[in-house]
Motif scaffolding. Structure first.
Motif, PDB file in Angstrom:
ATOM      1  N   ASP A 700       5.607   5.388   4.676  1.00  0.00           N
ATOM      2  CA  ASP A 700       5.106   5.618   3.317  1.00  0.00           C
ATOM      3  C   ASP A 700       5.589   6.969   2.800  1.00  0.00           C
ATOM      4  OD1 ASP A 700       3.841   5.617   0.926  1.00  0.00           O
ATOM      5  OD2 ASP A 700       1.800   5.732   1.708  1.00  0.00           O
ATOM      6  N   THR A 701       6.805   6.969   2.293  1.00  0.00           N
ATOM      7  CA  THR A 701       7.430   8.183   1.773  1.00  0.00           C
ATOM      8  C   THR A 701       7.424   8.245   0.254  1.00  0.00           C
ATOM      9  OG1 THR A 701       9.572   7.046   1.903  1.00  0.00           O
ATOM     10  CG2 THR A 701       8.949   8.445   3.780  1.00  0.00           C
ATOM     11  N   LEU A 702       6.761   7.308  -0.420  1.00  0.00           N
ATOM     12  CA  LEU A 702       6.780   7.290  -1.881  1.00  0.00           C
ATOM     13  C   LEU A 702       6.214   8.581  -2.498  1.00  0.00           C
ATOM     14  CD1 LEU A 702       7.623   5.648  -4.308  1.00  0.00           C
ATOM     15  CD2 LEU A 702       5.450   4.414  -4.211  1.00  0.00           C
ATOM     16  N   PRO A 703       5.169   9.194  -1.926  1.00  0.00           N
ATOM     17  CA  PRO A 703       4.707  10.466  -2.497  1.00  0.00           C
ATOM     18  C   PRO A 703       5.789  11.540  -2.536  1.00  0.00           C
ATOM     19  CG  PRO A 703       3.028   9.567  -1.033  1.00  0.00           C
ATOM     20  CD  PRO A 703       4.255   8.721  -0.854  1.00  0.00           C
ATOM     21  N   ILE A 704       6.695  11.551  -1.556  1.00  0.00           N
ATOM     22  CA  ILE A 704       7.788  12.528  -1.548  1.00  0.00           C
ATOM     23  C   ILE A 704       8.715  12.282  -2.730  1.00  0.00           C
ATOM     24  CG2 ILE A 704       9.788  13.360  -0.242  1.00  0.00           C
ATOM     25  CD1 ILE A 704       8.303  12.599   2.306  1.00  0.00           C
ATOM     26  N   ILE A 705       8.971  11.015  -3.023  1.00  0.00           N
ATOM     27  CA  ILE A 705       9.847  10.660  -4.131  1.00  0.00           C
ATOM     28  C   ILE A 705       9.275  11.177  -5.452  1.00  0.00           C
ATOM     29  CG2 ILE A 705      10.726   8.692  -5.455  1.00  0.00           C
ATOM     30  CD1 ILE A 705      10.964   7.219  -2.720  1.00  0.00           C
ATOM     31  N   TYR A 706       7.983  11.012  -5.646  1.00  0.00           N
ATOM     32  CA  TYR A 706       7.344  11.544  -6.849  1.00  0.00           C
ATOM     33  C   TYR A 706       7.351  13.068  -6.858  1.00  0.00           C
ATOM     34  CZ  TYR A 706       5.602   7.131  -8.750  1.00  0.00           C
ATOM     35  OH  TYR A 706       5.520   5.891  -9.331  1.00  0.00           O
ATOM     36  N   GLU A 707       7.157  13.662  -5.710  1.00  0.00           N
ATOM     37  CA  GLU A 707       7.102  15.123  -5.633  1.00  0.00           C
ATOM     38  C   GLU A 707       8.406  15.754  -6.102  1.00  0.00           C
ATOM     39  OE1 GLU A 707       4.462  18.382  -4.401  1.00  0.00           O
ATOM     40  OE2 GLU A 707       4.191  16.239  -4.745  1.00  0.00           O
ATOM     41  N   ARG A 708       9.525  15.061  -5.894  1.00  0.00           N
ATOM     42  CA  ARG A 708      10.802  15.639  -6.299  1.00  0.00           C
ATOM     43  C   ARG A 708      11.193  15.253  -7.721  1.00  0.00           C
ATOM     44  NH1 ARG A 708      15.152  13.353  -2.045  1.00  0.00           N
ATOM     45  NH2 ARG A 708      16.344  15.020  -3.059  1.00  0.00           N
ATOM     46  N   GLY A 709      10.253  14.650  -8.476  1.00  0.00           N
ATOM     47  CA  GLY A 709      10.505  14.365  -9.887  1.00  0.00           C
ATOM     48  C   GLY A 709      11.148  13.024 -10.135  1.00  0.00           C
ATOM     49  N   LEU A 710      11.057  12.112  -9.181  1.00  0.00           N
ATOM     50  CA  LEU A 710      11.543  10.745  -9.327  1.00  0.00           C
ATOM     51  C   LEU A 710      10.339   9.813  -9.311  1.00  0.00           C
ATOM     52  CD1 LEU A 710      14.481  11.061  -6.776  1.00  0.00           C
ATOM     53  CD2 LEU A 710      14.604  11.322  -9.260  1.00  0.00           C
ATOM     54  N   PHE A 711      10.573   8.507  -9.465  1.00  0.00           N
ATOM     55  CA  PHE A 711       9.435   7.588  -9.430  1.00  0.00           C
ATOM     56  C   PHE A 711       9.788   6.298  -8.716  1.00  0.00           C
ATOM     57  CE2 PHE A 711      10.311   5.876 -14.048  1.00  0.00           C
ATOM     58  CZ  PHE A 711      11.490   5.331 -13.618  1.00  0.00           C
ATOM     59  N   GLY A 712       8.764   5.488  -8.470  1.00  0.00           N
ATOM     60  CA  GLY A 712       8.979   4.225  -7.781  1.00  0.00           C
ATOM     61  C   GLY A 712       7.656   3.527  -7.555  1.00  0.00           C
ATOM     62  N   MET A 713       7.681   2.501  -6.698  1.00  0.00           N
ATOM     63  CA  MET A 713       6.477   1.719  -6.438  1.00  0.00           C
ATOM     64  C   MET A 713       6.583   1.033  -5.086  1.00  0.00           C
ATOM     65  SD  MET A 713       7.284  -1.173  -9.326  1.00  0.00           S
ATOM     66  CE  MET A 713       5.716  -2.009  -9.137  1.00  0.00           C
ATOM     67  N   TYR A 714       5.445   0.552  -4.612  1.00  0.00           N
ATOM     68  CA  TYR A 714       5.405  -0.212  -3.371  1.00  0.00           C
ATOM     69  C   TYR A 714       5.733  -1.671  -3.663  1.00  0.00           C
ATOM     70  CZ  TYR A 714       2.761   3.811  -1.589  1.00  0.00           C
ATOM     71  OH  TYR A 714       2.360   5.073  -1.226  1.00  0.00           O
ATOM     72  N   HIS A 715       6.274  -2.348  -2.644  1.00  0.00           N
ATOM     73  CA  HIS A 715       6.533  -3.780  -2.814  1.00  0.00           C
ATOM     74  C   HIS A 715       6.733  -4.450  -1.460  1.00  0.00           C
ATOM     75  CE1 HIS A 715       7.584  -7.460  -4.769  1.00  0.00           C
ATOM     76  NE2 HIS A 715       8.756  -7.521  -4.176  1.00  0.00           N
ATOM     77  N   ASP A 716       6.422  -5.735  -1.431  1.00  0.00           N
ATOM     78  CA  ASP A 716       6.672  -6.598  -0.273  1.00  0.00           C
ATOM     79  C   ASP A 716       7.826  -7.515  -0.641  1.00  0.00           C
ATOM     80  OD1 ASP A 716       6.738  -8.365   1.811  1.00  0.00           O
ATOM     81  OD2 ASP A 716       4.644  -9.012   1.642  1.00  0.00           O
ATOM     82  N   TRP A 717       8.976  -7.345   0.016  1.00  0.00           N
ATOM     83  CA  TRP A 717      10.172  -8.104  -0.365  1.00  0.00           C
ATOM     84  C   TRP A 717      10.157  -9.549   0.118  1.00  0.00           C
ATOM     85  CZ3 TRP A 717      12.723  -7.077  -4.373  1.00  0.00           C
ATOM     86  CH2 TRP A 717      12.952  -5.756  -4.782  1.00  0.00           C
TER      87      TRP A 717
END
Length: 818
Positions: A700-717
């Motif tokens: 779960d690295t999504l918080p790091i992505i937001y911290e650096r000024g980017l965005f995203g979301m969780y998903h089950d492929w």
């Protein structure tokens, strides 16, 4: 005289004898020749010089990929073909035996064409794959200018198989090359078509190409037309480093969680759900059908499951707009709207799109007077207005900044959440202020509003404030914005507003522009009173209320606390604080609860400090990584830096110059398995935005992505993504598919990729050789173009391009029929 007579008689006798011998030898040679000719005609595959047919391309390609192990040089701007050592020796052998190939060329070409046609009939049942009329698809850009796919601009509408020169001629070196690569597949094209489509190449040109390939002895296997674009020609004298050497190569091998310090979203969410209260592949991917559904070209499997929706006991909380995925992922292909054209390029697309790409007019009829969207001939135009900003989004954006200088667009505020986004004009114009907006709205609440946004090149996703948490971690958005978003924040204990509190960063702002802020109608006054009571109980500070005279609207701006002091001083525990065990980052299918999470106060915890200002935060390792071990096993901040270095290297040396992708035509990009967001960060200088997806079974690295000024979301492929069909230009899958196929249907995921990609869009896959071979085979079965394929030491890289091809046979999806 005697001697003369003897000599004369002897001579006649010798002549008859020789004639007899000659006749016998001639007949024998003829019989042998006929036998050899018949053998070559009946079994052409027995000749080592016969080009590989489609039936054997996959297995031979796989073998070739395994054998190749070293990098390649992009000396000419085109990716080289047949560059392995084995391929070189075979090519020399073929040159020596060229006369045999010329004798049998007609038979060979006929057999190859027969094999290709048989494969084509399995896929579509109607066209010969040698049809020269279907070698490329021409689109028009926003100015009505035609663009040929062979220039690297757009998707090919090609059902064609292995391409011949259009003049019907083939040089000797063409024949020789075909035996060294797996070009028997229907998607691989001759370089003659790539270089302008004239259909002819001189023998000297081919000789030069063969020489280049012979010199490239140590290269990995590459096929395709990846040198097509202008970008490809810029790297003529560069070494294209597809796989980084040395310490960076270890980043390619991380495919699952090996560090116990990193939990996954699946584990987090399952634990939270428990505290509150995979399928086999059944198809070989070769016989595709078109999805027959009520939604038609707009089909979204997890949002159009009417079988599940009809069983809902209530829709009071918008349950019918939430995800209800079918038991098995569909393996059919979504149809393309009639009249579809290549999407208009950014930034022109912000103002207009092709009508037939999103042929819906209801929103224009309802919201046209508010300058949302208008119909103008063959275009849908977007004046840049909205319900709260009829006179344009830029004025409204500046109005918010003027109301509270601490907002500081593009510096302090970088990533925001726009609730009930409409056609996302607010987010579209925020790009001019260096701000990323994650805009969302439910499907069909206003017809195709999110589809309009994505077609315009503006980030948006389908979601609803309903009964479950949004698919984002806690404490990540700098600002949350709601402009007449029609969400009843104050009801049921403020459950929905408390969900915004979860995702809002401590010290972040909630901008509420709605009629209760500035109107005095009885209903509005009542709502304002309830909101005032609720926000005070949540310890939100009302910083400012400001009126926009031009638009005749107002906005209230609230600030979330940065400490727990206010929470501890409340006389009533309403809304209640969440349990200590409640993880604010758990977001995948987790039910909403009317509670608040405490604010992190420990300096070592994420959320205790505001990130550095943009753009410095993009490259700075988050302060709270100091105390963690990274995904790849190094100390957290060192891991972060290594990942960023790795992706800058790959993007600059391979993706931008070595794949034939015209990045000026790319706008919407998705990283299907983002780790630290390094791939997106490496694209920061391009006019693109990247949706970073962190799979629920990955760290779960999504918080790091937001911290650096980017965005995203969780998903089950294993399920469909919450987006409309044909909404992304490039999908990037780094070591994702080999993991997903262990627990669900790879064919279903490939069908989902086809649904998400625009015609002409590219899929870049980095994975093990086995998975690369499977994906290549599935791509060929959909008549996609194989742009490039490469392997080194068991790792592979594949770039394929979606075409306009659709099957003729339909498959009824009963769950998607209203």
């Amino acid at each position: 005289m005697a001697m003369g007579k003897y000599s004369r008689v002897d001579g006649r006798k010798s002549s008859n004898y020789c004639s007899t011998i000659s006749m016998v030898a001639f007949v024998a040679l003829c019989l042998v020749g006929v036998w050899m000719f018949m053998s070559s005609s009946v079994v052409p595959g027995q000749s080592s010089n016969v080009p590989v047919s489609q039936g054997s391309a996959t297995s031979q390609g796989k073998q070739s990929m395994v054998e190749n192990s070293k990098g390649f040089e992009d000396s000419s701007g085109d990716l080289q073909e047949g560059s392995s050592k084995d391929g070189e020796s075979t090519e020399n052998s073929n040159t020596d035996n060229q006369s045999d190939l010329e004798d049998d060329s007609k038979v060979t070409e006929t057999q190859t064409e027969t094999d290709s046609n048989q494969a084509g009939e399995e896929n579509q049942g109607e066209k010969s794959q040698k049809d020269p009329k279907t070698t490329s698809q021409t689109f028009e850009d926003g100015d009505g200018k035609k663009e040929d796919e062979n220039s690297g601009e757009a998707g090919s509408n090609s059902d064609s198989g292995e391409k011949e020169n259009r003049s019907g001629e083939k040089s000797e070196s063409d024949e020789g090359e075909k035996t060294t690569t797996d070009e028997g597949s229907s998607e691989n094209k001759n370089d003659s078509e790539t270089d302008g489509g004239s259909g002819e190449k001189s023998a000297s040109d081919e000789g030069e190409k063969s020489t280049d390939e012979g010199e490239n002895k140590d290269g990995g296997e590459t096929v395709g037309n990846s040198g097509e674009s202008n970008e490809g020609s810029q790297g003529k004298d560069k070494a294209v480093e597809v796989f980084p050497a040395g310490a960076q190569s270890e980043l390619l091998n991380e495919t699952n969680t090996q560090n116990a310090a990193w939990s996954t979203q699946a584990a987090e969410s399952q634990k939270e759900k428990n505290s509150q209260s995979p399928s086999d592949v059944k198809k070989d991917g070769q016989a595709w059908k078109v999805c027959n559904t009520t939604a038609g070209p707009d089909y979204i499997p997890c949002l159009d499951n009417w079988k599940a929706i009809r069983k809902l006991s209530s829709t009071k909380h918008y349950e019918h707009r939430e995800r209800h995925c079918p038991d098995e992922a569909p393996t059919c292909l979504v149809p393309v709207p009639e009249g579809y054209k290549q999407s208009i390029k950014w930034p022109k697309s912000r103002d207009k799109i092709w009508y037939y790409n999103v042929p819906h007019t209801k929103l224009a009829e309802i919201k046209g007077h508010q300058n949302w969207v208008k119909v103008s001939g063959e275009y849908l135009t977007f004046p840049g207005g909205g319900t709260q900003f009829k006179h344009g989004a830029l004025h409204y954006i500046d109005f918010i900044q003027d109301s509270l200088l601490d907002i500081a667009w593009g510096k302090r505020t970088r990533v925001i959440l726009d609730v009930g986004c409409g056609v996302a004009s607010f987010g579209g114009y925020l790009f001019e202020r260096d701000v990323l907006a994650m805009s969302f709205a439910p499907k069909d609440e206003h017809e195709a509003q999110v589809q309009f946004a994505l077609e315009r090149g503006i980030p948006a996703t389908l979601a609803v404030m309903g009964t479950k948490r949004l698919p984002f971690p806690g404490y990540v958005f700098d600002v949350v914005h709601c402009a007449r978003c029609r969400v009843p924040w104050h009801i049921e204990g403020g459950k929905l507003l408390l969900e915004l509190n979860r995702v809002l960063r401590p010290g972040g702002y909630f901008v509420w522009s709605a009629t209760p802020v500035y109107q005095k109608l009885e209903e509005d006054v009542g709502i304002w009173k309830e909101m005032t009571k609720l926000t005070k109980a949540m310890c939100w500070e009302l910083v400012v209320i400001k009126k926009d005279k031009l638009n005749g609207v107002g906005a209230a701006i609230y600030r979330k606390p940065t400490s727990n002091e206010c929470y501890n001083q409340r006389t009533k525990n309403e809304p209640p604080l969440c349990k200590e065990s409640d993880d604010p980052n758990a977001a995948w299918n987790v039910p909403l609860e009317a509670c608040m999470h405490k604010v992190p106060e420990d300096e070592s915890l994420r959320g205790s400090n505001w990130p550095e200002q943009w753009p410095k935060r993009l490259e700075s390792p988050p302060y709270w990584l100091k105390s963690q071990v990274g995904v790849y096993g190094k100390p957290g901040q060192e891991d972060f830096a290594a990942d960023y270095k790795h992706w800058k290297n790959v993007v600059s040396q391979s993706y931008l110059n070595g794949m034939g992708i015209n990045w000026s035509s790319v706008r919407n990009v998705m990283d299907m398995r983002a780790v630290y967001g390094g791939f997106a960060a490496a694209l920061k200088d391009l006019q693109v935005w990247v949706m970073n997806v962190v799979p629920i079974d990955s760290p779960d690295t999504l918080p790091i992505i937001y911290e650096r000024g980017l965005f995203g979301m969780y998903h089950d492929w294993c399920q469909s993504f919450n987006t409309y069909p044909r909404t992304y230009d490039v999908l990037h899958a780094d070591h994702l598919l080999s993991v997903v196929k262990k627990r669900c249907n790879l064919v279903g995921l490939v069908a989902e990729v086809d649904r998400i990609l625009r015609p002409g869009g590219k899929l870049i896959v980095r994975d093990n050789v086995e998975t690369i071979t499977e994906v290549e085979s599935l791509a060929k079965s959909m008549n996609w173009d194989i742009r490039m394929i490469y392997s080194k030491e068991g790792e592979g890289l594949l770039c394929v391009q979606k075409t306009m091809w659709r099957p003729k046979e339909a498959e009824l999806i009963t769950s998607a029929i209203m």
